[in-house]
Motif scaffolding. Structure first.
Motif, PDB file in Angstrom:
ATOM      1  N   LEU C 134      34.941 -18.111  42.844  1.00 18.72           N
ATOM      2  CA  LEU C 134      34.481 -16.887  42.180  1.00 18.72           C
ATOM      3  C   LEU C 134      33.979 -15.902  43.229  1.00 18.72           C
ATOM      4  N   ASN C 135      33.366 -16.448  44.248  1.00 16.66           N
ATOM      5  CA  ASN C 135      32.856 -15.628  45.340  1.00 16.66           C
ATOM      6  C   ASN C 135      33.999 -14.907  46.045  1.00 16.66           C
ATOM      7  N   MET C 136      35.049 -15.641  46.316  1.00 17.68           N
ATOM      8  CA  MET C 136      36.230 -15.051  46.939  1.00 17.68           C
ATOM      9  C   MET C 136      36.812 -13.980  46.021  1.00 17.68           C
ATOM     10  N   PHE C 137      36.872 -14.299  44.742  1.00 17.48           N
ATOM     11  CA  PHE C 137      37.390 -13.355  43.747  1.00 17.48           C
ATOM     12  C   PHE C 137      36.583 -12.060  43.770  1.00 17.48           C
ATOM     13  N   SER C 138      35.260 -12.189  43.896  1.00 24.68           N
ATOM     14  CA  SER C 138      34.450 -10.982  43.833  1.00 24.68           C
ATOM     15  C   SER C 138      34.690 -10.090  45.053  1.00 24.68           C
ATOM     16  N   PHE C 139      34.964 -10.681  46.195  1.00 27.95           N
ATOM     17  CA  PHE C 139      35.316  -9.827  47.344  1.00 27.95           C
ATOM     18  C   PHE C 139      36.668  -9.173  47.129  1.00 27.95           C
ATOM     19  N   TRP C 140      37.639  -9.963  46.666  1.00 32.71           N
ATOM     20  CA  TRP C 140      38.988  -9.404  46.544  1.00 32.71           C
ATOM     21  C   TRP C 140      39.140  -8.474  45.350  1.00 32.71           C
ATOM     22  N   LEU C 141      38.078  -8.350  44.566  1.00 33.96           N
ATOM     23  CA  LEU C 141      38.043  -7.313  43.536  1.00 33.96           C
ATOM     24  C   LEU C 141      37.458  -6.032  44.124  1.00 33.96           C
ATOM     25  N   ALA C 142      36.557  -6.197  45.090  1.00 35.75           N
ATOM     26  CA  ALA C 142      35.933  -5.027  45.710  1.00 35.75           C
ATOM     27  C   ALA C 142      36.927  -4.286  46.594  1.00 35.75           C
ATOM     28  N   VAL C 143      37.878  -5.017  47.170  1.00 37.46           N
ATOM     29  CA  VAL C 143      38.839  -4.380  48.079  1.00 37.46           C
ATOM     30  C   VAL C 143      39.723  -3.368  47.352  1.00 37.46           C
ATOM     31  N   PRO C 144      40.400  -3.783  46.253  1.00 40.99           N
ATOM     32  CA  PRO C 144      41.190  -2.758  45.548  1.00 40.99           C
ATOM     33  C   PRO C 144      40.324  -1.614  45.020  1.00 40.99           C
ATOM     34  N   ALA C 145      39.093  -1.924  44.633  1.00 36.01           N
ATOM     35  CA  ALA C 145      38.199  -0.850  44.176  1.00 36.01           C
ATOM     36  C   ALA C 145      38.036   0.183  45.286  1.00 36.01           C
ATOM     37  N   GLY C 146      37.835  -0.301  46.512  1.00 36.42           N
ATOM     38  CA  GLY C 146      37.687   0.611  47.645  1.00 36.42           C
ATOM     39  C   GLY C 146      38.956   1.400  47.908  1.00 36.42           C
ATOM     40  N   PHE C 147      40.108   0.712  47.819  1.00 38.67           N
ATOM     41  CA  PHE C 147      41.373   1.406  48.066  1.00 38.67           C
ATOM     42  C   PHE C 147      41.619   2.487  47.025  1.00 38.67           C
ATOM     43  N   ILE C 148      41.318   2.179  45.773  1.00 38.21           N
ATOM     44  CA  ILE C 148      41.534   3.162  44.712  1.00 38.21           C
ATOM     45  C   ILE C 148      40.658   4.384  44.965  1.00 38.21           C
ATOM     46  N   MET C 149      39.393   4.113  45.352  1.00 41.50           N
ATOM     47  CA  MET C 149      38.483   5.220  45.606  1.00 41.50           C
ATOM     48  C   MET C 149      39.005   6.073  46.769  1.00 41.50           C
ATOM     49  N   LEU C 150      39.479   5.410  47.801  1.00 41.39           N
ATOM     50  CA  LEU C 150      40.035   6.126  48.956  1.00 41.39           C
ATOM     51  C   LEU C 150      41.261   6.938  48.561  1.00 41.39           C
ATOM     52  N   ALA C 151      42.128   6.298  47.770  1.00 38.73           N
ATOM     53  CA  ALA C 151      43.389   6.938  47.406  1.00 38.73           C
ATOM     54  C   ALA C 151      43.141   8.231  46.637  1.00 38.73           C
ATOM     55  N   SER C 152      42.008   8.299  45.949  1.00 34.94           N
ATOM     56  CA  SER C 152      41.778   9.464  45.094  1.00 34.94           C
ATOM     57  C   SER C 152      41.701  10.759  45.899  1.00 34.94           C
ATOM     58  N   PHE C 153      41.446  10.641  47.205  1.00 37.15           N
ATOM     59  CA  PHE C 153      41.438  11.855  48.033  1.00 37.15           C
ATOM     60  C   PHE C 153      42.830  12.488  48.098  1.00 37.15           C
ATOM     61  N   PHE C 154      43.849  11.655  47.943  1.00 42.51           N
ATOM     62  CA  PHE C 154      45.191  12.124  48.246  1.00 42.51           C
ATOM     63  C   PHE C 154      46.040  12.373  47.000  1.00 42.51           C
ATOM     64  N   VAL C 155      45.428  12.297  45.830  1.00 45.88           N
ATOM     65  CA  VAL C 155      46.204  12.584  44.626  1.00 45.88           C
ATOM     66  C   VAL C 155      46.070  14.066  44.298  1.00 45.88           C
ATOM     67  N   GLU C 156      46.943  14.515  43.428  1.00 39.73           N
ATOM     68  CA  GLU C 156      46.916  15.906  42.961  1.00 39.73           C
ATOM     69  C   GLU C 156      45.539  16.240  42.407  1.00 39.73           C
ATOM     70  N   GLY C 157      44.954  17.318  42.899  1.00 44.46           N
ATOM     71  CA  GLY C 157      43.631  17.730  42.403  1.00 44.46           C
ATOM     72  C   GLY C 157      42.500  17.168  43.229  1.00 44.46           C
ATOM     73  N   GLY C 158      42.802  16.202  44.106  1.00 44.87           N
ATOM     74  CA  GLY C 158      41.779  15.677  45.005  1.00 44.87           C
ATOM     75  C   GLY C 158      40.851  14.674  44.349  1.00 44.87           C
ATOM     76  N   ALA C 159      39.832  14.275  45.124  1.00 40.80           N
ATOM     77  CA  ALA C 159      38.899  13.241  44.664  1.00 40.80           C
ATOM     78  C   ALA C 159      37.895  13.831  43.686  1.00 40.80           C
ATOM     79  N   ALA C 160      37.226  12.928  42.975  1.00 39.41           N
ATOM     80  CA  ALA C 160      36.242  13.333  41.977  1.00 39.41           C
ATOM     81  C   ALA C 160      35.260  14.347  42.560  1.00 39.41           C
ATOM     82  N   GLY C 161      34.888  15.326  41.743  1.00 43.56           N
ATOM     83  CA  GLY C 161      34.027  16.388  42.263  1.00 43.56           C
ATOM     84  C   GLY C 161      32.877  16.737  41.343  1.00 43.56           C
ATOM     85  N   ALA C 162      32.442  15.774  40.547  1.00 42.73           N
ATOM     86  CA  ALA C 162      31.369  16.062  39.599  1.00 42.73           C
ATOM     87  C   ALA C 162      30.058  15.411  40.033  1.00 42.73           C
TER      88      ALA C 162
END
Lengths: 209, 261, 593
Positions: C134-162
């Motif tokens: 479960l511990n391993m799972f919790s790290f490997w869930l945080a990684v995609p979360a980080g990638f998604i957050m990073l990716a949001s800079f490069f999508v149309e309209g840019g990253a969250a701005g609120a």
């Protein structure tokens, strides 16, 4: 407290009988606390929105099919009983009984989800939908939004439970459990009873009040 | 950097400033006391050859003292603050006989609405100002604060007044200016790309001057309503705020009942 | 007779316990279930995000110090900064993502993910977490979360701005911000991260309750473990509340539900209540483990027992309990019923009491000590010095009338950075330096550590202390260009000064980065107990092998038995049998002071 357990090598520590199972059960209880908070946030939002906008709600039974859901609630309660039966059978090392009652639980759980889907289809056909556009039932879109949010996430929990039960069933057919080794079944039971309990709260709040 | 606040020009401003300075003195004393003690201990008890720390686990007496004293201080502060907060923010004790205006925020401007001849809002004879609010001095002003799109925040530093404007809500706020002049109205809540451009002016005028200005506006509005061809230049009288029609965007009424987006 | 750790043992068997199973590279370093490896993975991930968050801050400070001036390095795409000039929508994304990365992807995983993983099993004498997979799972869930957050800079309209608080209805629709997909990715990413944190919390709580070594009673636990235990409870109970809010906001954006949309009956303030009901416990999630680390390191540096151990534990518990009933103080100006504002003022201001107790106990720990100025100790003392400022500035905002002028100004920006940077981050530097041997087996360079400390401490204060002042003069936060307000123009020299200080502060962090990375290979070999400390992890080799301890440790005393009269050394390991206190035999302890 200060027993000289220091002589126990580390690698002989984990398989200590019962310890691992107890840990898993504790973990499940702790996880369920978190689940309680999750449903609390949904229920809290429901209560606040409903108090702020009573005009967006309909009287009980006006939109929702209360008799059908009452029967469905009964189905889910029965599934808790069969789950208890499954566990009891396991404690008597009755493998056949265990599998039988697990199958019953799975069937009752699936029935519950099936009836819920059926209800969703009918409600949506009557214009009771979660979104504001095209909402045409009694009350307002907040009613629809909160209804689908709460029942939907509960339904998701039941669905996950059904799949997990199937997993437990498969493992039980492999002779994985016995009266000395009840871990998976008991933990699954905890989760299942929790989901059942949440539904009783949701049914009361969403359908009856 | 300045720990002193600029002077306030509202009636309740000095009350806020007084509590601020009391807290500043108390926290300042605690700050210097603890930090100096910290530095002193670091110096006094630095490691030297052959030294050994004293084996002390704590002191119940000390714990009781430093639990009780901060508790008393903060509770006293809270009791001092409560009536001032109540006076400023509780609508039930707002001053009677206030001059009322409506202020509506939208991306990225403020619209002030005056009741006009009939003294009623949301009627045809209302007149409005953009990014400007003219008010009389020495009279309580009651603002019905609303927003049309997202959350904005009404902030006039000189009045020591801040209140979020929330779409779907009309929030009453009040102040009474004690000095004439023009004060900056800012938006204190991130509201989108134009957030930092959302400034306006609250012009506090002498009573007579304000009444004369108001009378001109009411008359001008009546003239428009009367079908008389009115000059579009009337806005010039409102200083740098432009006068907008109260009717032209009748749909976008600030006192909306949800649904005018 | 209990097993006695000797230097010979550890030197001969640096990876005792691991020779049984040869793990493949992937199982050992990537999909590892070893809590120390997972801790390291969290460490590298969150340090990268810390660097990113810091970079975003420098870009923001460029805009604030020199609005409208092209960036010195013009590498950003047209959608962010055409010709090097930062666009207002990109500035809003910077504000939002700086807060998001720092809070959710840097400070929180550093304190909870790294120290939780590394310290809990080691300090309670367990072989691993209760649920390693479960511990391993919790790290490997945080990684995609980080990638998604990073990716949001490069999508149309840019990253969250609120803003990191994503107040509705600004965040409910792209028509208000110009950000569509970016805002949704923000929500999805945080949902994943929240789930990762919850699974982590389940693991931590179960582990601490169930896997403590014999003799390790609750009041013999190190304060780090206490702090992490209570933090995990806060995570467990607060995160699901946020999850509920995130789901509602996401369906508002994507499906067209109306939870927070006022024009259709939704309640924008409901989002704020849900967010801060989570958000205030979150604030303590971000500081309690830091307090634990600091208590540990200060006692070690002063060679003295923690002053008032029990009251420290009760203060942590009190802060955690109070954190559930103070969320409304974030909403004093929100239009919430003013009576509620008054209630929340009382609950909020009382939180000053347990915070004060902790500060006084730290001072008490230094009193009559024998202070060694190690790098971790310096960082921890800086924590205390700066936390005092952050705590005291909180009193201003707790007083509702005083909050009126300073709410949403740079005063709160100063406050949050005194708590989260001056507080949490200094504690993190302290903790990383202190437990570095248990991560990599070596010590970080003390000289460079001290240079980094002094530079950071000075530049930090130059950057953030003046923010109190400009806030008190009425400068609002999250302004793209403060010079557009006439009355803020006289403050502009301060903004320039702050910006330069931030650049210097940022530059100093590369010293830490270099020291951190190079010491993995070049650092002095640490030995099991380089800081001559007491708690159980120092009886294991550095780094501890898979399984941590060769034999189950047995605990005989509390974790802060420094300078016991009559003992030969000024420390006694928790696992040393009672008779050894007179004639100790920790020959393995190598001094590094």
């Amino acid at each position: 407290m200060t027993s000289h357990a220091a002589a126990i090598p580390m690698d002989q520590r984990r398989p200590e009988p019962g310890v691992e199972f107890y840990t898993m059960k504790l973990g499940m209880w702790i996880f369920l606390l978190s689940e309680i908070m999750f449903f609390t946030s949904l229920i809290g939002a429901y209560v606040i929105l409903r108090f702020a906008h009573p005009e967006q709600w309909a009287y009980p039974g006006e939109v929702l099919n209360v008799p059908l859901t009452a029967i469905n609630t009964f189905v889910l309660i029965c599934s808790s009983v069969t789950m208890v039966k499954a566990f009891a059978a396991l404690e008597h090392d009755d493998q056949k009984g265990l599998q039988l009652w697990l199958v019953a639980t799975i069937l009752l759980g699936s029935t519950f989800v099936g009836v819920q889907v059926y209800e969703y289809i009918h409600l949506a056909a009557d214009g009771f939908i979660p979104v504001a556009a095209n909402y045409s039932a009694e009350g307002g879109p907040l009613y629809g939004s909160t209804f689908y949010l709460m029942t939907g996430f509960h339904g998701l929990h039941v669905t996950i439970g059904v799949f997990a039960l199937i997993g437990v069933l498969i493992r039980s057919m492999g002779g994985h459990f016995n009266s000395k080794k009840v871990g998976g079944v008991e933990i699954m039971g905890l989760y299942w009873h929790f989901v059942d309990l949440v539904w009783i709260v949701l049914f009361t709040i969403v359908y009856l009040v | 950097m300045d720990w002193l606040l600029d002077p306030s020009v509202s009636t309740f401003g000095p009350d806020i400033d007084r509590i601020y300075y009391i807290i500043l003195v108390i926290t300042g004393a605690v700050f210097f006391g603890t930090e100096l003690l910290l530095v002193y201990f670091l110096f006094r008890y630095r490691h030297r050859e052959g030294q050994r720390a004293e084996y002390i686990h704590g002191s119940t007496k000390a714990e009781v003292i430093w639990t009780a004293v901060p508790f008393v201080i903060v509770v006293v502060l809270a009791f001092m603050s409560a009536p001032v907060w109540n006076r400023i923010k509780n609508p039930e004790v707002f001053p009677a006989d206030s001059y009322e205006v409506m202020l509506t925020a939208r991306q990225f401007e403020w619209e002030t609405r005056y009741a006009g001849a009939d003294g009623q809002f949301e009627t045809a004879d209302d007149f409005t100002l953009l990014n400007r609010m003219n008010v009389p001095v020495d009279r309580p002003i009651l603002i019905h604060l609303a927003s049309e799109d997202v959350i904005h925040s009404f902030f006039v530093y000189d009045f020591r007044l801040k209140q979020d404007a929330v779409p779907g809500m009309v929030i009453p706020i009040w102040f009474e200016a004690i000095q004439t002049g023009e004060y900056t109205l800012g938006c204190a809540e991130l509201c989108g790309t134009g957030h930092s451009t959302m400034d306006g002016i609250v012009a506090v005028q002498p009573q007579a001057e304000f009444e004369a200005w108001e009378a001109t506006q009411v008359a001008a509005r009546q003239a428009v309503l009367g079908g008389v061809l009115a000059s579009l230049d009337i806005g010039a009288e409102a200083g740098n705020g432009a006068v907008t029609s109260g009717l032209a965007e009748g749909a976008a009424t600030p006192m909306h009942e949800h649904g005018d987006f | 007779m209990s097993h006695v750790a000797t230097k010979t043992d550890y030197d001969l068997l640096p990876f005792a316990g691991e020779h049984h199973e040869e793990l493949s590279f992937v199982r050992k370093y990537i999909f590892s279930t070893d809590h120390k490896t997972i801790g390291k993975q969290f460490l590298f991930m969150s340090l990268l995000f810390l660097l990113l968050g810091g970079t975003l801050a420098t870009v923001m400070r460029w805009q604030l110090g020199f609005p409208g001036t092209p960036l010195p390095v013009d590498i950003l795409p047209e959608t962010m900064a055409p010709g090097g000039i930062i666009l207002p929508e990109f500035y809003n994304s910077l504000v939002t993502m700086h807060g998001t990365f720092m809070i959710f992807f840097a400070i929180m995983p550093l304190l909870v993910g790294v120290f939780g993983n590394l310290l809990i099993p080691l300090q309670i004498g367990a072989a691993d977490m209760a649920f390693p997979k479960l511990n391993m799972f919790s790290f490997w869930l945080a990684v995609p979360a980080g990638f998604i957050m990073l990716a949001s800079f490069f999508v149309e309209g840019g990253a969250a701005g609120a803003g990191w608080t994503s107040y509705a209805p600004l965040s409910t629709s792209g028509e208000f911000t110009g950000v569509y997909l970016g805002q949704q990715l923000w929500l999805i990413s945080l949902f994943l991260l929240g789930f990762s944190s919850i699974t982590g919390a389940v693991n931590y709580i179960t582990t601490i309750i169930n896997l403590r070594a014999p003799g390790l009673t609750w009041f013999r636990l190190p304060l780090t473990v206490w702090a992490l235990f209570i933090t995990a409870i806060l995570v467990l109970l607060a995160m699901p509340i946020l999850a509920g809010g995130l789901i509602m906001l996401l369906t508002d954006q994507t499906l067209g539900t109306t939870f927070f949309k006022p024009e259709l009956g939704g309640e924008p303030l409901l989002w704020q209540h849900l967010f801060w009901y989570f958000g205030h416990p979150e604030v303590y999630i971000l500081i309690l483990p830091a307090m634990g680390i600091v208590s540990e390191v200060i006692a070690n540096g002063a060679r003295k027992p923690v002053f008032g151990y029990h009251s420290m534990v009760f203060a942590i518990a009190a802060i955690a309990l109070l954190s559930w009933i103070v969320w409304g103080h974030h909403m004093f100006m929100s239009g919430m019923n003013p009576r509620l504002g008054m209630t929340f003022m009382f609950t909020t201001i009382v939180i000053a009491v347990p915070s004060a107790i902790k500060v006084f106990n730290w001072l008490g720990t230094l009193w009559k000590g024998n202070i060694h100025f190690t790098t971790p100790f310096l960082h921890s003392v800086a924590f205390v010095a700066l936390f005092i400022i952050g705590g005291l500035s909180g009193v201003f905002m707790a007083s509702t009338p005083v909050d009126i002028p300073i709410h949403d100004t740079y005063f709160i920006v100063a406050h949050i950075h005194y708590v989260l940077f001056g507080g949490s981050l200094f504690a993190i530097f302290s903790g990383i330096t202190y437990w570095y041997p248990k991560l990599f087996g070596t010590l970080m360079n003390e000289t460079w550590g001290k240079i980094h400390f002094i530079g950071t401490f000075i530049a930090y204060n130059l950057a953030f202390f003046p923010m109190h002042g400009i806030g008190l003069q009425g400068m609002m936060r999250r302004l793209y260009d403060p010079t557009l307000y006439a009355y803020l123009q006289p403050l502009q020299p301060w903004n320039v000064f702050i910006s330069y200080s931030v650049f210097v502060l940022f530059a100093f962090q590369f010293i830490f980065a270099a020291n951190f990375l190079l010491s993995i290979w070049k650092g002095k070999k640490a030995g099991p107990n380089p800081w001559r400390a007491n708690s159980i992890e120092w009886s294991a080799p550095s780094p501890p092998p898979h399984g941590n301890f060769e034999r189950m440790p047995v605990v005989y005393r509390g974790p802060y038995e420094y300078s016991v009269p009559g003992a030969r050394e000024d420390f006694i390991l928790q696992t040393d049998p009672p008779d050894s206190s007179v004639a100790p035999h920790h020959t393995s302890a190598s001094t590094s002071h």
